[in-house]
Design a protein around this motif. Structure first.
Motif, PDB file in Angstrom:
ATOM      1  N   PRO A   1      -0.971   3.681  -4.781  1.00  0.00           N
ATOM      2  CA  PRO A   1      -1.695   3.574  -6.049  1.00  0.00           C
ATOM      3  C   PRO A   1      -2.497   2.283  -6.085  1.00  0.00           C
ATOM      4  O   PRO A   1      -2.008   1.236  -5.647  1.00  0.00           O
ATOM      5  CB  PRO A   1      -0.577   3.537  -7.101  1.00  0.00           C
TER       6      PRO A   1
ATOM      7  N   TYR B   1      -5.107  -0.175  -8.502  1.00  0.00           N
ATOM      8  CA  TYR B   1      -5.822  -0.492  -9.731  1.00  0.00           C
ATOM      9  C   TYR B   1      -6.516  -1.829  -9.541  1.00  0.00           C
ATOM     10  O   TYR B   1      -5.853  -2.850  -9.366  1.00  0.00           O
ATOM     11  CB  TYR B   1      -4.849  -0.530 -10.909  1.00  0.00           C
TER      12      TYR B   1
ATOM     13  N   GLU C   1      -8.126  -3.039  -6.937  1.00  0.00           N
ATOM     14  CA  GLU C   1      -7.596  -3.649  -5.712  1.00  0.00           C
ATOM     15  C   GLU C   1      -8.678  -3.862  -4.660  1.00  0.00           C
ATOM     16  O   GLU C   1      -8.398  -3.836  -3.470  1.00  0.00           O
ATOM     17  CB  GLU C   1      -6.469  -2.786  -5.129  1.00  0.00           C
TER      18      GLU C   1
ATOM     19  N   ASP D   1      -6.453   4.403  -9.741  1.00  0.00           N
ATOM     20  CA  ASP D   1      -5.957   4.563 -11.108  1.00  0.00           C
ATOM     21  C   ASP D   1      -6.994   4.049 -12.107  1.00  0.00           C
ATOM     22  O   ASP D   1      -6.750   3.103 -12.842  1.00  0.00           O
ATOM     23  CB  ASP D   1      -4.631   3.796 -11.223  1.00  0.00           C
TER      24      ASP D   1
ATOM     25  N   ASN E   1      -7.291   4.960 -16.451  1.00  0.00           N
ATOM     26  CA  ASN E   1      -6.109   4.208 -16.065  1.00  0.00           C
ATOM     27  C   ASN E   1      -4.871   4.775 -16.766  1.00  0.00           C
ATOM     28  O   ASN E   1      -4.819   4.866 -17.983  1.00  0.00           O
ATOM     29  CB  ASN E   1      -6.301   2.729 -16.431  1.00  0.00           C
TER      30      ASN E   1
ATOM     31  N   ALA F   1      -0.471  -1.314  -3.104  1.00  0.00           N
ATOM     32  CA  ALA F   1      -1.692  -1.629  -2.377  1.00  0.00           C
ATOM     33  C   ALA F   1      -1.719  -3.057  -1.864  1.00  0.00           C
ATOM     34  O   ALA F   1      -2.420  -3.367  -0.899  1.00  0.00           O
ATOM     35  CB  ALA F   1      -2.895  -1.394  -3.281  1.00  0.00           C
ATOM     36  N   ASP F   2      -0.935  -3.940  -2.489  1.00  0.00           N
ATOM     37  CA  ASP F   2      -1.024  -5.350  -2.089  1.00  0.00           C
ATOM     38  C   ASP F   2      -0.181  -5.671  -0.852  1.00  0.00           C
ATOM     39  O   ASP F   2      -0.123  -6.819  -0.431  1.00  0.00           O
ATOM     40  CB  ASP F   2      -0.618  -6.263  -3.248  1.00  0.00           C
TER      41      ASP F   2
ATOM     42  N   GLN G   1       2.906  -6.053  -0.369  1.00  0.00           N
ATOM     43  CA  GLN G   1       4.018  -7.002  -0.509  1.00  0.00           C
ATOM     44  C   GLN G   1       5.236  -6.442   0.205  1.00  0.00           C
ATOM     45  O   GLN G   1       6.109  -7.178   0.629  1.00  0.00           O
ATOM     46  CB  GLN G   1       4.345  -7.209  -1.976  1.00  0.00           C
TER      47      GLN G   1
ATOM     48  N   ARG H   1      10.397  -9.116   1.106  1.00  0.00           N
ATOM     49  CA  ARG H   1       9.149  -8.885   0.376  1.00  0.00           C
ATOM     50  C   ARG H   1       8.255 -10.115   0.442  1.00  0.00           C
ATOM     51  O   ARG H   1       8.696 -11.244   0.255  1.00  0.00           O
ATOM     52  CB  ARG H   1       9.448  -8.547  -1.078  1.00  0.00           C
TER      53      ARG H   1
ATOM     54  N   ARG I   1       1.759 -11.418  -2.591  1.00  0.00           N
ATOM     55  CA  ARG I   1       0.593 -10.554  -2.714  1.00  0.00           C
ATOM     56  C   ARG I   1      -0.499 -11.039  -1.756  1.00  0.00           C
ATOM     57  O   ARG I   1      -0.722 -12.245  -1.630  1.00  0.00           O
ATOM     58  CB  ARG I   1       0.095 -10.656  -4.147  1.00  0.00           C
TER      59      ARG I   1
ATOM     60  N   SER J   1      -1.345 -10.167  -9.829  1.00  0.00           N
ATOM     61  CA  SER J   1      -0.402  -9.114 -10.162  1.00  0.00           C
ATOM     62  C   SER J   1      -0.948  -8.284 -11.321  1.00  0.00           C
ATOM     63  O   SER J   1      -1.522  -8.814 -12.263  1.00  0.00           O
ATOM     64  CB  SER J   1       0.932  -9.732 -10.565  1.00  0.00           C
ATOM     65  N   LYS J   2      -0.797  -6.961 -11.198  1.00  0.00           N
ATOM     66  CA  LYS J   2      -1.255  -6.084 -12.275  1.00  0.00           C
ATOM     67  C   LYS J   2      -0.133  -5.878 -13.284  1.00  0.00           C
ATOM     68  O   LYS J   2      -0.210  -5.041 -14.156  1.00  0.00           O
ATOM     69  CB  LYS J   2      -1.715  -4.731 -11.706  1.00  0.00           C
ATOM     70  N   TYR J   3       0.947  -6.621 -13.102  1.00  0.00           N
ATOM     71  CA  TYR J   3       2.075  -6.550 -14.027  1.00  0.00           C
ATOM     72  C   TYR J   3       2.288  -7.886 -14.721  1.00  0.00           C
ATOM     73  O   TYR J   3       3.191  -8.627 -14.384  1.00  0.00           O
ATOM     74  CB  TYR J   3       3.362  -6.162 -13.289  1.00  0.00           C
TER      75      TYR J   3
HETATM   76  N1  UDP Z   1      -1.196  -0.334 -10.292  1.00  0.00           N
HETATM   77  C1  UDP Z   1      -1.759   0.869 -10.735  1.00  0.00           C
HETATM   78  N2  UDP Z   1      -2.094   1.000 -12.054  1.00  0.00           N
HETATM   79  C2  UDP Z   1      -1.858   0.006 -12.978  1.00  0.00           C
HETATM   80  C3  UDP Z   1      -1.249  -1.200 -12.521  1.00  0.00           C
HETATM   81  C4  UDP Z   1      -0.927  -1.329 -11.179  1.00  0.00           C
HETATM   82  O1  UDP Z   1      -1.972   1.788  -9.953  1.00  0.00           O
HETATM   83  O2  UDP Z   1      -2.180   0.198 -14.149  1.00  0.00           O
HETATM   84  C5  UDP Z   1      -0.837  -0.487  -8.864  1.00  0.00           C
HETATM   85  C6  UDP Z   1      -1.403  -1.714  -8.192  1.00  0.00           C
HETATM   86  O3  UDP Z   1      -2.700  -1.475  -7.712  1.00  0.00           O
HETATM   87  C7  UDP Z   1      -0.406  -1.938  -7.070  1.00  0.00           C
HETATM   88  C8  UDP Z   1       0.900  -1.459  -7.671  1.00  0.00           C
HETATM   89  O4  UDP Z   1       0.554  -0.648  -8.789  1.00  0.00           O
HETATM   90  O5  UDP Z   1      -0.688  -1.136  -5.936  1.00  0.00           O
HETATM   91  C9  UDP Z   1       1.820  -2.583  -8.092  1.00  0.00           C
HETATM   92  O6  UDP Z   1       1.120  -3.536  -8.855  1.00  0.00           O
HETATM   93  P1  UDP Z   1       1.280  -5.100  -8.599  1.00  0.00           P
HETATM   94  O7  UDP Z   1       1.343  -5.389  -7.136  1.00  0.00           O
HETATM   95  O8  UDP Z   1       0.228  -5.799  -9.347  1.00  0.00           O
HETATM   96  O9  UDP Z   1       2.702  -5.385  -9.270  1.00  0.00           O
HETATM   97  P2  UDP Z   1       3.771  -6.531  -8.856  1.00  0.00           P
HETATM   98  O10 UDP Z   1       3.972  -6.433  -7.377  1.00  0.00           O
HETATM   99  O11 UDP Z   1       3.170  -7.820  -9.268  1.00  0.00           O
HETATM  100  O12 UDP Z   1       4.998  -6.159  -9.635  1.00  0.00           O
END
Ligand code: UDP
Ligand code: MG
Length: 326
Positions: free
Chosen positions: A13, A15, A17, A52, A80, A106-107, A109, A207, A210, A215-217
């Motif tokens: 997934p 978003y 990216e 997304d 989204n 996608a990142d 990690q 892990r 990034r 972060s998208k969270y």
């Molecule tokens: N992502 C998505 N839609 C959203 C938010 C995040 O598809 O609305 C995807 C984002 O592209 C990534 C994955 O979800 O591939 C996890 O997001 P992120 O790495 O930012 O989260 P973290 O690792 O910081 O918890």
């Protein structure tokens, strides 16, 4: 399981990216190409990027890559819908095209080197393989404590999740098919996947940070995700209301005894005893009643999800016997 190598779909997934996409596409392509050359997976294996509803040019990059790289597929969502729904969309698109899927962020990690181990476990007979972080060294102190607190809290609320596992996992086609039977809107895959059953196992990995981008969270999304996880799996918070109600009634009885003693000792103002007693007692009765109504709403909530009651794995019937003796 047939003897030819399994078709693998890696579902990613994305978003916003565009910063990490080129690296991610290159690394995953390398992995899929080498695994298929080794004969570990079928050459029909693909990497499925799910856009997304990105606001940057992520989709243009996926599209361009699809045209020059045979291993790439893309699915564009019209808006989204969030990580969990995007991942679910990808898995549903892939489920009839592959024997196994691996979902990964996608990142990157999560360690792509854990994927071959996951595939080995699949060949050993597992239907679901969880990628589990062996540590949280790369996380900030804040993320580490909140995340671990979250897992513990979920456990306390009666939700079965795999400790330190995010959405990096392998699923077989039949596990994905069963996942498709969960029709709820509030997707919390980490809670649903353990409900599917089948033989499962874990693969441990470290892990990383990034690759690029942010972060998208953010905290707000993280909290709402946690809240979603709890409320879509547990009606315990409702039961707590009844518990508090019962507690209040007990306290009201103690208050009653105290007020009566004060009354008979003569050191109360007129009207005080009856007032205090009714306040405590009515408060308790009201809370217990709300809790009771809550129990019914909780039941309706559980029913409204239309979750499958069970997942039949094997049925040894007359028909199978007849087929086997043929
Ligand atoms: N992502 C998505 N839609 C959203 C938010 C995040 O598809 O609305 C995807 C984002 O592209 C990534 C994955 O979800 O591939 C996890 O997001 P992120 O790495 O930012 O989260 P973290 O690792 O910081 O918890
Ligand atoms: Mg990430």
């Amino acid at each position: 399981m047939n003897s030819s190598p399994a078709v693998l779909y890696i579902v990613v997934p994305c978003y916003n990216e565009c910063e990490v996409f080129p690296t991610t596409a290159a690394e995953l392509t390398k992995l899929v190409a080498s695994l298929s050359e080794e004969g570990k997976i079928s050459e029909k294996s693909r990497i499925l990027f799910v856009d997304d509803g990105s606001k940057d040019n992520t989709w243009e990059l996926i599209d361009a890559e699809y045209r020059k790289n045979k291993y790439i597929c893309g699915l564009k969502l019209a808006g989204n819908v969030g990580h969990q729904n995007a991942l679910f969309a990808g898995l549903m698109a892939a489920k009839d095209l592959c024997d196994i899927s691996v979902s990964i962020d996608a990142d990157l990690q999560d360690d792509t080197q854990a994927i071959p181990q996951m595939i080995d476990k699949y060949y050993e007979g597992c239907d679901i393989v969880y990628g589990v972080r062996s540590g949280r060294k790369t996380d900030s102190f804040f993320k580490r404590t909140t995340a671990q607190g979250f897992y513990k809290f979920m456990k306390g609320m009666g939700v079965k999740t795999v400790y330190n596992h995010a959405d990096f996992r392998l699923m077989s086609a039949r596990a994905m098919a069963q996942l498709g039977n969960y029709e709820e809107r509030n997707m919390f895959l980490r809670g649903i996947v353990p409900l599917i059953g089948y033989k499962t196992d874990c693969v441990y990995y470290e892990r990383k940070e990034r690759l690029a981008g942010e972060s998208k969270y953010p905290l707000k999304k993280m909290l709402s995700f946690a809240f979603d996880g709890i409320t879509s799996f547990s009606i315990k918070p409702i039961t707590l209301i009844s518990a508090v109600g019962i507690l209040i009634i007990v306290v009201s009885i103690i208050a009653a005894i105290y007020s009566l003693i004060s009354y008979f000792c003569g050191n109360t103002t007129p009207g005080w005893t009856s007032l205090i007693l009714s306040i405590w007692f009515l408060g308790g009765v009201q809370l217990v009643s709300i809790g009771l109504i809550g129990q019914y709403i909780g039941k309706i909530y559980v029913e409204s999800k239309h979750r499958p009651r069970y997942n039949p794995e094997i049925f040894l019937s007359d028909e199978t016997r007849a087929e086997e003796t043929k």
